[in-house]
Design a protein around this motif. Structure first.
Motif, PDB file in Angstrom:
ATOM      1  N   ILE A  44       0.849  -1.195   0.000  1.00 43.01           N
ATOM      2  CA  ILE A  44       0.000   0.000   0.000  1.00 43.01           C
ATOM      3  C   ILE A  44       0.887   1.248   0.000  1.00 43.01           C
ATOM      4  O   ILE A  44       1.544   1.537   1.003  1.00 43.01           O
ATOM      5  CB  ILE A  44      -0.920   0.042   1.234  1.00 43.01           C
ATOM      6  CG1 ILE A  44      -1.709  -1.266   1.385  1.00 43.01           C
ATOM      7  CG2 ILE A  44      -1.859   1.236   1.167  1.00 43.01           C
ATOM      8  CD1 ILE A  44      -2.509  -1.344   2.675  1.00 43.01           C
ATOM      9  N   VAL A  46       1.192   5.414   0.113  1.00 44.54           N
ATOM     10  CA  VAL A  46       0.337   6.445   0.698  1.00 44.54           C
ATOM     11  C   VAL A  46       1.045   7.788   0.634  1.00 44.54           C
ATOM     12  O   VAL A  46       2.259   7.877   0.836  1.00 44.54           O
ATOM     13  CB  VAL A  46      -0.051   6.094   2.156  1.00 44.54           C
ATOM     14  CG1 VAL A  46       1.186   5.865   3.016  1.00 44.54           C
ATOM     15  CG2 VAL A  46      -0.931   7.175   2.761  1.00 44.54           C
ATOM     16  N   LEU A  53      -5.728   5.409   4.665  1.00 45.84           N
ATOM     17  CA  LEU A  53      -4.912   4.273   5.067  1.00 45.84           C
ATOM     18  C   LEU A  53      -5.515   3.583   6.282  1.00 45.84           C
ATOM     19  O   LEU A  53      -5.588   2.339   6.334  1.00 45.84           O
ATOM     20  CB  LEU A  53      -3.491   4.737   5.381  1.00 45.84           C
ATOM     21  CG  LEU A  53      -2.546   3.649   5.908  1.00 45.84           C
ATOM     22  CD1 LEU A  53      -2.300   2.581   4.854  1.00 45.84           C
ATOM     23  CD2 LEU A  53      -1.224   4.262   6.370  1.00 45.84           C
ATOM     24  N   THR A  56      -8.431   1.355   5.292  1.00 47.28           N
ATOM     25  CA  THR A  56      -8.016   0.136   4.601  1.00 47.28           C
ATOM     26  C   THR A  56      -7.369  -0.853   5.569  1.00 47.28           C
ATOM     27  O   THR A  56      -7.655  -2.059   5.536  1.00 47.28           O
ATOM     28  CB  THR A  56      -7.039   0.479   3.464  1.00 47.28           C
ATOM     29  OG1 THR A  56      -7.722   1.295   2.500  1.00 47.28           O
ATOM     30  CG2 THR A  56      -6.528  -0.773   2.773  1.00 47.28           C
ATOM     31  N   VAL A  71       3.566  -0.835   4.001  1.00 48.34           N
ATOM     32  CA  VAL A  71       3.054   0.500   3.714  1.00 48.34           C
ATOM     33  C   VAL A  71       4.247   1.401   3.409  1.00 48.34           C
ATOM     34  O   VAL A  71       5.232   1.400   4.152  1.00 48.34           O
ATOM     35  CB  VAL A  71       2.268   1.070   4.911  1.00 48.34           C
ATOM     36  CG1 VAL A  71       1.838   2.512   4.634  1.00 48.34           C
ATOM     37  CG2 VAL A  71       1.055   0.198   5.218  1.00 48.34           C
ATOM     38  N   ARG A 123      -1.912  -5.688  -4.436  1.00 46.47           N
ATOM     39  CA  ARG A 123      -1.906  -4.231  -4.414  1.00 46.47           C
ATOM     40  C   ARG A 123      -3.218  -3.698  -3.877  1.00 46.47           C
ATOM     41  O   ARG A 123      -4.289  -4.216  -4.151  1.00 46.47           O
ATOM     42  CB  ARG A 123      -1.690  -3.686  -5.832  1.00 46.47           C
ATOM     43  CG  ARG A 123      -0.241  -3.547  -6.227  1.00 46.47           C
ATOM     44  CD  ARG A 123       0.381  -2.301  -5.626  1.00 46.47           C
ATOM     45  NE  ARG A 123      -0.161  -1.085  -6.277  1.00 46.47           N
ATOM     46  CZ  ARG A 123      -0.935  -0.200  -5.654  1.00 46.47           C
ATOM     47  NH1 ARG A 123      -1.278  -0.359  -4.392  1.00 46.47           N
ATOM     48  NH2 ARG A 123      -1.381   0.875  -6.304  1.00 46.47           N
ATOM     49  N   LEU A 124      -3.111  -2.628  -3.096  1.00 44.02           N
ATOM     50  CA  LEU A 124      -4.258  -1.844  -2.671  1.00 44.02           C
ATOM     51  C   LEU A 124      -3.821  -0.387  -2.588  1.00 44.02           C
ATOM     52  O   LEU A 124      -2.649  -0.105  -2.312  1.00 44.02           O
ATOM     53  CB  LEU A 124      -4.776  -2.287  -1.307  1.00 44.02           C
ATOM     54  CG  LEU A 124      -5.761  -3.457  -1.224  1.00 44.02           C
ATOM     55  CD1 LEU A 124      -6.067  -3.764   0.238  1.00 44.02           C
ATOM     56  CD2 LEU A 124      -7.050  -3.166  -1.985  1.00 44.02           C
ATOM     57  N   ASP A 125      -4.754   0.526  -2.815  1.00 43.70           N
ATOM     58  CA  ASP A 125      -4.518   1.940  -2.562  1.00 43.70           C
ATOM     59  C   ASP A 125      -5.303   2.356  -1.321  1.00 43.70           C
ATOM     60  O   ASP A 125      -6.266   1.691  -0.926  1.00 43.70           O
ATOM     61  CB  ASP A 125      -4.942   2.790  -3.756  1.00 43.70           C
ATOM     62  CG  ASP A 125      -3.971   2.669  -4.920  1.00 43.70           C
ATOM     63  OD1 ASP A 125      -2.767   2.473  -4.667  1.00 43.70           O
ATOM     64  OD2 ASP A 125      -4.418   2.777  -6.079  1.00 43.70           O
ATOM     65  N   CYS A 126      -4.899   3.447  -0.711  1.00 43.12           N
ATOM     66  CA  CYS A 126      -5.588   3.926   0.488  1.00 43.12           C
ATOM     67  C   CYS A 126      -7.060   4.196   0.198  1.00 43.12           C
ATOM     68  O   CYS A 126      -7.394   4.848  -0.791  1.00 43.12           O
ATOM     69  CB  CYS A 126      -4.918   5.206   0.987  1.00 43.12           C
ATOM     70  SG  CYS A 126      -3.272   4.950   1.627  1.00 43.12           S
ATOM     71  N   PRO A 190      -5.406  -1.487  -8.306  1.00 46.09           N
ATOM     72  CA  PRO A 190      -5.577  -1.909  -6.910  1.00 46.09           C
ATOM     73  C   PRO A 190      -6.221  -3.290  -6.735  1.00 46.09           C
ATOM     74  O   PRO A 190      -6.391  -3.735  -5.609  1.00 46.09           O
ATOM     75  CB  PRO A 190      -6.491  -0.824  -6.319  1.00 46.09           C
ATOM     76  CG  PRO A 190      -6.410   0.316  -7.261  1.00 46.09           C
ATOM     77  CD  PRO A 190      -6.218  -0.293  -8.594  1.00 46.09           C
TER      78      PRO A 190
END
Length: 298
Positions: A44, A46, A53, A56, A71, A123-126, A190
């Motif tokens: 993630i 940020v 954040l 999530t 992160v 993958r992830l985004d905030c 994401p």
């Protein structure tokens, strides 16, 4: 090998990712915590989004599937904070000394992940959320399909307040995805999970295509490994009319056109059509596109 691929081969040396640099932070999980056996790490990036954040990480903390979290704070003026553990998941927080852009933040995290030996990277985004079963389904898919280097999902798109907008449904078969990528990315960033072995093979994110680093990686991955999307809505994705999605759209389209040019095939009519489509979209306001998607993709 295309010119753009040669650049990336020289940049990363594909088989040997560089060690982390310009980063500092707490190290847990694969670095010695109780979840050192996890095969999966969630990455993630940020920048100035502490609240996103936190939301999530709270959802990730409720997940029972084994994984660790990395992160990367991309030089936020007020340093990002997070706990060293959410639920059963250990967290590594890296802070870059200055804001350099998402591709540098992603690569800083990936270098750590690759060195620690995880098999898969999600993958992830905030603010974006994995829906129940996403990670289990993606890991099972990669285990069952060793020739697939990257797998995404369909996505439920919401606005900044969490109201439903539309659903993004992507092609699921490799050949259709390659054709689709002559026009636009065939995966939503994401939503993806990447096989670490494949990432070592094709290299990390490029810094040559600002805000379109994902599109370039997807194309390079598709030339050496098979791509896939699970035809299920397994990710919630924020489409922000005030944030990065809208503000950087023009820059993204310029980078997209550069990618289409660098990977251009003179004999492929879809390559010509893709360039024409991108040029047309540069003239269409972002708000109009969102409105059309709301009606067409419900």
């Amino acid at each position: 090998m295309a010119a753009a691929e040669r650049v990336e081969a020289e940049r990363w040396g594909f088989s040997t990712p560089r060690p982390p640099e310009d980063i500092s932070g707490q190290k847990m999980g694969r670095g010695g915590g109780p979840d050192a056996a996890a095969d999966l790490c969630v990455l993630i990036p940020v920048y100035k989004d502490q609240a996103g954040l936190a939301g999530t990480l709270e959802v990730l903390g409720a997940e029972s599937h084994p994984f660790d979290i990395v992160v990367v704070d991309d030089g936020s003026p007020v340093p990002i904070e997070c706990a060293p553990r959410y639920g059963s998941h250990d967290v590594t927080l890296h802070r870059l000394d200055r804001n350099r852009g998402i591709e540098h933040a992603l690569n800083a995290g990936l270098k750590t992940i690759l060195i620690r030996g995880y098999r898969h990277v999600a993958r992830l985004d905030c603010g974006d959320l994995p829906l129940p079963g996403r990670f289990e389904r993606q890991e099972a898919y990669l285990d069952a399909n060793p020739d697939v280097g990257m797998v995404g999902t369909w996505a439920r798109c919401v606005n900044d307040e969490g109201d439903y907008l539309f659903t993004l449904r992507f092609p699921t078969e490799h050949d259709r995805m390659l054709r689709h990528q002559r026009y636009v990315p065939a995966l939503l960033h994401p939503t993806i999970m990447i096989r670490a072995e494949a990432l070592r093979d094709v290299g990390l994110y490029s810094d040559r295509y600002k805000t379109a680093e994902d599109y370039d990686l997807f194309i390079r991955m598709g030339r050496r490994w098979r791509l896939a999307n699970i035809p299920e809505v397994l990710t919630q994705y924020i489409v922000s009319e005030t944030g990065t999605t809208a503000a950087k759209r023009k820059r993204n389209l310029v980078s997209r056109m550069r990618i289409q040019r660098d990977y251009f095939s003179w004999t492929d009519p879809h390559a010509w059509a893709g360039l024409a489509r991108t040029a047309l979209f540069m003239a269409i306001p972002f708000g109009w596109l969102t409105a059309v998607k709301k009606r067409a993709w419900k």
